[in-house]
Design an enzyme around this catalytic site. Sequence first.
Site, PDB file in Angstrom:
ATOM      1  N   ASN A   4     -67.681  -7.338 -11.482  1.00 35.79           N
ATOM      2  CA  ASN A   4     -66.318  -7.601 -11.964  1.00 35.79           C
ATOM      3  C   ASN A   4     -66.289  -7.431 -13.468  1.00 35.79           C
ATOM      4  O   ASN A   4     -67.304  -7.590 -14.147  1.00 35.79           O
ATOM      5  CB  ASN A   4     -65.913  -9.040 -11.609  1.00 35.79           C
ATOM      6  CG  ASN A   4     -64.500  -9.378 -12.084  1.00 35.79           C
ATOM      7  OD1 ASN A   4     -63.584  -8.577 -11.899  1.00 35.79           O
ATOM      8  ND2 ASN A   4     -64.336 -10.544 -12.683  1.00 35.79           N
ATOM      9  N   HIS A  38     -64.491  -8.945 -16.798  1.00 37.39           N
ATOM     10  CA  HIS A  38     -63.759 -10.144 -17.219  1.00 37.39           C
ATOM     11  C   HIS A  38     -63.437 -10.000 -18.709  1.00 37.39           C
ATOM     12  O   HIS A  38     -64.316  -9.604 -19.497  1.00 37.39           O
ATOM     13  CB  HIS A  38     -64.624 -11.390 -16.978  1.00 37.39           C
ATOM     14  CG  HIS A  38     -63.980 -12.663 -17.393  1.00 37.39           C
ATOM     15  ND1 HIS A  38     -62.967 -13.251 -16.676  1.00 37.39           N
ATOM     16  CD2 HIS A  38     -64.182 -13.460 -18.468  1.00 37.39           C
ATOM     17  CE1 HIS A  38     -62.589 -14.355 -17.289  1.00 37.39           C
ATOM     18  NE2 HIS A  38     -63.309 -14.499 -18.370  1.00 37.39           N
ATOM     19  N   SER A  44     -66.698  -8.488 -20.515  1.00 39.32           N
ATOM     20  CA  SER A  44     -68.030  -8.562 -19.892  1.00 39.32           C
ATOM     21  C   SER A  44     -67.960  -8.021 -18.466  1.00 39.32           C
ATOM     22  O   SER A  44     -66.993  -8.283 -17.748  1.00 39.32           O
ATOM     23  CB  SER A  44     -68.494 -10.029 -19.810  1.00 39.32           C
ATOM     24  OG  SER A  44     -68.365 -10.676 -21.062  1.00 39.32           O
ATOM     25  N   ASP A  46     -66.716 -16.330 -12.401  1.00 39.33           N
ATOM     26  CA  ASP A  46     -67.130 -15.709 -13.678  1.00 39.33           C
ATOM     27  C   ASP A  46     -68.479 -16.217 -14.173  1.00 39.33           C
ATOM     28  O   ASP A  46     -68.703 -16.364 -15.385  1.00 39.33           O
ATOM     29  CB  ASP A  46     -66.054 -16.000 -14.753  1.00 39.33           C
ATOM     30  CG  ASP A  46     -64.693 -15.447 -14.347  1.00 39.33           C
ATOM     31  OD1 ASP A  46     -63.679 -16.048 -14.727  1.00 39.33           O
ATOM     32  OD2 ASP A  46     -64.665 -14.420 -13.622  1.00 39.33           O
TER      33      ASP A  46
END
Length: 184
Positions: A103, A105, A132, A141
């Site tokens: 992912n 972020h 990130s 996260d």
Amino acid sequence: MKPKIGILISGRGSNMMALVEQAQGYEVALIASDKPDAPGLAWARERGLPTFALSPKGIGKPAYEAEINGALDEAGIETIALAGYMRLLSDDFVARWRGRIVNIHPSLLPKYKGLDTHQRAIDAGDTVAGCSVHVVTEELDAGEVLGRAEVPVLPGDTADTLAARVLAEEHRLYPRVLADFVAR
Ligand code: GRF
């Protein structure tokens, strides 16, 4: 045969577009969304990319995720890239794909997990912000950070001006980190 990537989006999908347009060492083989009207889906269809869209409303998360998993399996997906995907994945889903979901972020993790990252950086008086790419785990996260990119926070920045500066870096960072990740 290049590793096949499935991208999950919920909106415009600008990171999805960057992953498609800058694909090196991987092949984007499915773009899926929880929002049948996500603008990114139309963009993908115009380019002849396979798409899948299903709203979880009315069917519940388990059935929704089973359908998503079916589409990912049918497309031969090996790694999932979340790109502006705004739903929480269930622990079962994360377990099934353990270590193969990444992912992007919009903060320098581990700082500012969750939402409103840009306003929080501005409110804290930070002079540096960024984005990130991380491995997705059950905790929000919190997975291994695979790569980060920094941008300056400038005087007079608003959350929108900072978001735009960070987003440009996301589009440079994500394709590069994903290519490295699938080559691991
Ligand atoms: C961006 O802030 C990104 O960091 C986060 O979702 C926002 C929208 O991204 N993942 P996109 O334009 O939908 O890729």
